[in-house]
Motif scaffolding. Structure first.
Motif, PDB file in Angstrom:
ATOM      1  N   PRO A  57      -9.251   8.056 -27.330  1.00 23.63           N
ATOM      2  CA  PRO A  57     -10.112   8.391 -26.188  1.00 23.63           C
ATOM      3  C   PRO A  57     -11.586   8.534 -26.570  1.00 23.63           C
ATOM      4  N   ALA A  58     -11.864   9.075 -27.746  1.00 22.69           N
ATOM      5  CA  ALA A  58     -13.256   9.239 -28.165  1.00 22.69           C
ATOM      6  C   ALA A  58     -13.923   7.891 -28.399  1.00 22.69           C
ATOM      7  N   ILE A  59     -13.151   6.934 -28.899  1.00 25.76           N
ATOM      8  CA  ILE A  59     -13.697   5.592 -29.109  1.00 25.76           C
ATOM      9  C   ILE A  59     -13.870   4.880 -27.775  1.00 25.76           C
ATOM     10  N   ASP A  60     -12.862   4.979 -26.904  1.00 26.42           N
ATOM     11  CA  ASP A  60     -12.913   4.297 -25.603  1.00 26.42           C
ATOM     12  C   ASP A  60     -14.033   4.837 -24.720  1.00 26.42           C
ATOM     13  N   SER A  61     -14.347   6.123 -24.854  1.00 31.19           N
ATOM     14  CA  SER A  61     -15.386   6.733 -24.020  1.00 31.19           C
ATOM     15  C   SER A  61     -16.789   6.390 -24.485  1.00 31.19           C
ATOM     16  N   GLY A  62     -16.898   5.828 -25.687  1.00 32.49           N
ATOM     17  CA  GLY A  62     -18.214   5.508 -26.221  1.00 32.49           C
ATOM     18  C   GLY A  62     -18.863   6.658 -26.972  1.00 32.49           C
ATOM     19  N   ALA A  63     -18.129   7.745 -27.163  1.00 31.27           N
ATOM     20  CA  ALA A  63     -18.681   8.885 -27.900  1.00 31.27           C
ATOM     21  C   ALA A  63     -18.920   8.503 -29.360  1.00 31.27           C
ATOM     22  N   VAL A  64     -17.945   7.792 -29.935  1.00 30.81           N
ATOM     23  CA  VAL A  64     -18.040   7.391 -31.337  1.00 30.81           C
ATOM     24  C   VAL A  64     -17.584   5.941 -31.475  1.00 30.81           C
ATOM     25  N   SER A  65     -17.968   5.339 -32.568  1.00 21.47           N
ATOM     26  CA  SER A  65     -17.414   4.038 -32.948  1.00 21.47           C
ATOM     27  C   SER A  65     -16.653   4.236 -34.243  1.00 21.47           C
TER      28      SER A  65
END
Length: 486
Positions: free
Chosen positions: A176-184
């Motif tokens: 979810p953190a990757i999909d949300s754009g928070a982190v790569s």
């Protein structure tokens, strides 16, 4: 879900009258999670500060209380575990100012790029020289931590009892953190502990671990003061380990935190076996390849130490309660006839064998211990003597209060230096890099009446990546997540 509260505190009073709040210390300090054999290390780059903070607040970070302590406090015990560490660039992205970072954190942790911003310092040229990351180990060849790549801002360490639970854990908290754009994502590294607890060269690993006073019920005389691994706590110098403050000195950000070192090390398993088979054959069959390899490691594959079993592997459980010199009246192995002075385990933990004498040696060694949390990556080869072209090795992971005094000192002075103790041109036979074609590493095995010498040793271990991180307390993580966005 807010998991940074200090409800159900678990405290232990150390001999130095220091209270350790185990509910505020991340679990990796207390546990190697050996019951959770499958793991994944998620290396992340922060893209959106606000979304990353919001995500970090939800993470169920495991604390250092034991299962029994949690049961008494009516806290659920999970079949998985999650810990979080932050790189210097990540601290700045999450709200710690550059000024406070450079003023309060050690330079070996911070690093600096051409524009004065923090970077992954392990990959800097100055650190590469200290660590022996030259030639094939050069950081410019690394898979991550490479100076040309995006910064390693976070590492989330996931642990589970099987691969299915591990994938579920990753899908629940990382995807979810990757999909949300928070982190790569820079890398997602699977690792594990094999059932026999052996690394790919075939030797049982993780035996020499220090007991920490105040953690896990360790109160015996051999236990090391917690300040060697946790900031702001009593250390072996009779002081408190340095803890960086922020907010103009009003918040002790470092207290109960630790510095995390991660290095991905590829093992040349076929090369390891070929070399010792060749050397054994060159000595006319008077020694075996397994005996030579054990002399270089300092233990037998079972974990039994050579200082107690110098000739054959007893096949017993690993023994860690031994010395090399003893009381001096009846030296145990001061000349290395049982366990060579150059052997890997004697260099990485000299115990009572340093030149200054057994008493002072013990004092010195206690100030340089590492809390190891390493795991293997890659599958076991079908035949260790055949190079199948697959990458396998070890994630070398340590916790310490000082990267320079502990990890870098051990790496540079005890492992890589060819002049360790009474040796010359003899770096660590297992882990040291090959830095000169003109002077190939050698290994001396003391024997009576004539010593045995291994020459032209190849490089068995190659660095593929890594970084320095800070493992904050849960309250420091809460503070970081609540800093206002700039």
């Amino acid at each position: 879900m807010l998991i940074f509260t200090r409800n159900h505190k678990a405290t232990i009073l150390t001999e130095a009258s220091m209270t350790l709040d185990l509910a505020d210390i991340q679990g990796l300090v207390a546990f190697g999670y050996s019951r959770l054999r499958f793991s994944s290390f998620e290396f992340l780059h922060i893209k959106n500060r606000h979304e990353t903070k919001r995500w970090l607040k939800t993470l169920p970070i495991e604390d250092a209380r034991s299962r029994e302590e949690k049961a008494k406090a009516d806290v659920p015990v999970s079949s998985t575990a999650l810990n979080v560490a932050i790189g210097a660039p990540g601290l700045v992205k999450l709200g710690i100012s550059r000024c406070e970072l450079y003023a309060n954190f050690p330079p070996e942790f911070c690093g600096t790029d051409d524009e004065g911003a923090p970077k992954n310092s392990m990959g800097e040229a100055i650190r590469a020289n200290v660590l022996g990351d030259v030639g094939t180990n050069d950081p410019h060849h690394w898979e991550y931590g490479n100076p040309k790549q995006p910064t390693l801002d976070l590492v989330v360490l996931l642990y589970a009892k099987d691969e299915t639970e591990l994938e579920n854990l990753r899908a629940r908290w990382i995807t979810p953190a990757i999909d949300s754009g928070a982190v790569s994502q820079i890398a997602s590294e699977k690792s594990r502990i094999f059932e026999d607890e052996r690394e790919h060269f075939g030797f049982r690993d993780g035996l020499s671990q220090p007991d920490i006073d105040g953690i896990g019920g360790a109160t015996k005389p051999s236990a090391i003061n917690p300040g060697e691994f946790l900031l702001g706590c009593p250390d072996e110098y009779g002081t408190y380990s340095y803890s960086p403050t922020v907010n103009g000195g009003h918040f002790d950000f470092g207290k109960f935190g630790s510095y995390l070192v991660i290095r991905k090390l590829r093992q040349d398993v076929a090369g390891f076996h070929h070399y010792f088979q060749k050397e054994a054959a060159s000595h006319g069959g008077s020694v075996t390849a397994g005996w030579l390899a054990a002399k270089c490691v300092g233990r037998w594959p079972s974990g039994a130490p050579l200082v107690r079993y110098p000739q054959t592997d007893p096949g017993m459980e690993g023994d860690n309660n031994f010395e090399y010199v003893g009381d001096g009246k009846q030296p145990i192995d001061s000349d290395g006839l049982k366990c060579p002075i150059a052997a890997h385990i004697r260099r990485s933990n000299p115990r009572d064998s340093l030149d200054e004498g057994s008493v002072q040696s013990r004092v010195t060694v206690r100030r340089h211990r590492l809390l190891r949390r390493g795991r293997t990556f890659g599958e076991r080869p079908v035949d260790p003597a055949i190079d199948d072209g697959k990458s396998r090795g070890l994630f070398f992971i340590t916790l310490q209060a000082s990267i320079r005094k502990q990890f870098e000192f051990v790496q540079q002075t005890w492992l890589n230096d060819g002049k360790f103790s009474r040796l010359y041109e003899s770096p660590d036979p297992i882990t040291a890099p090959k830095v000169s074609a003109e002077i190939p590493p050698s290994m001396t095995i003391p024997q009576d009446p004539v010593r045995l010498r291994l020459s032209g040793m190849p490089q068995f271990v190659t660095t593929l990546g890594g970084g320095y991180f800070f493992l904050p307390s849960l309250s420091a993580m809460q503070y970081l997540c609540e800093l206002p966005d700039k």
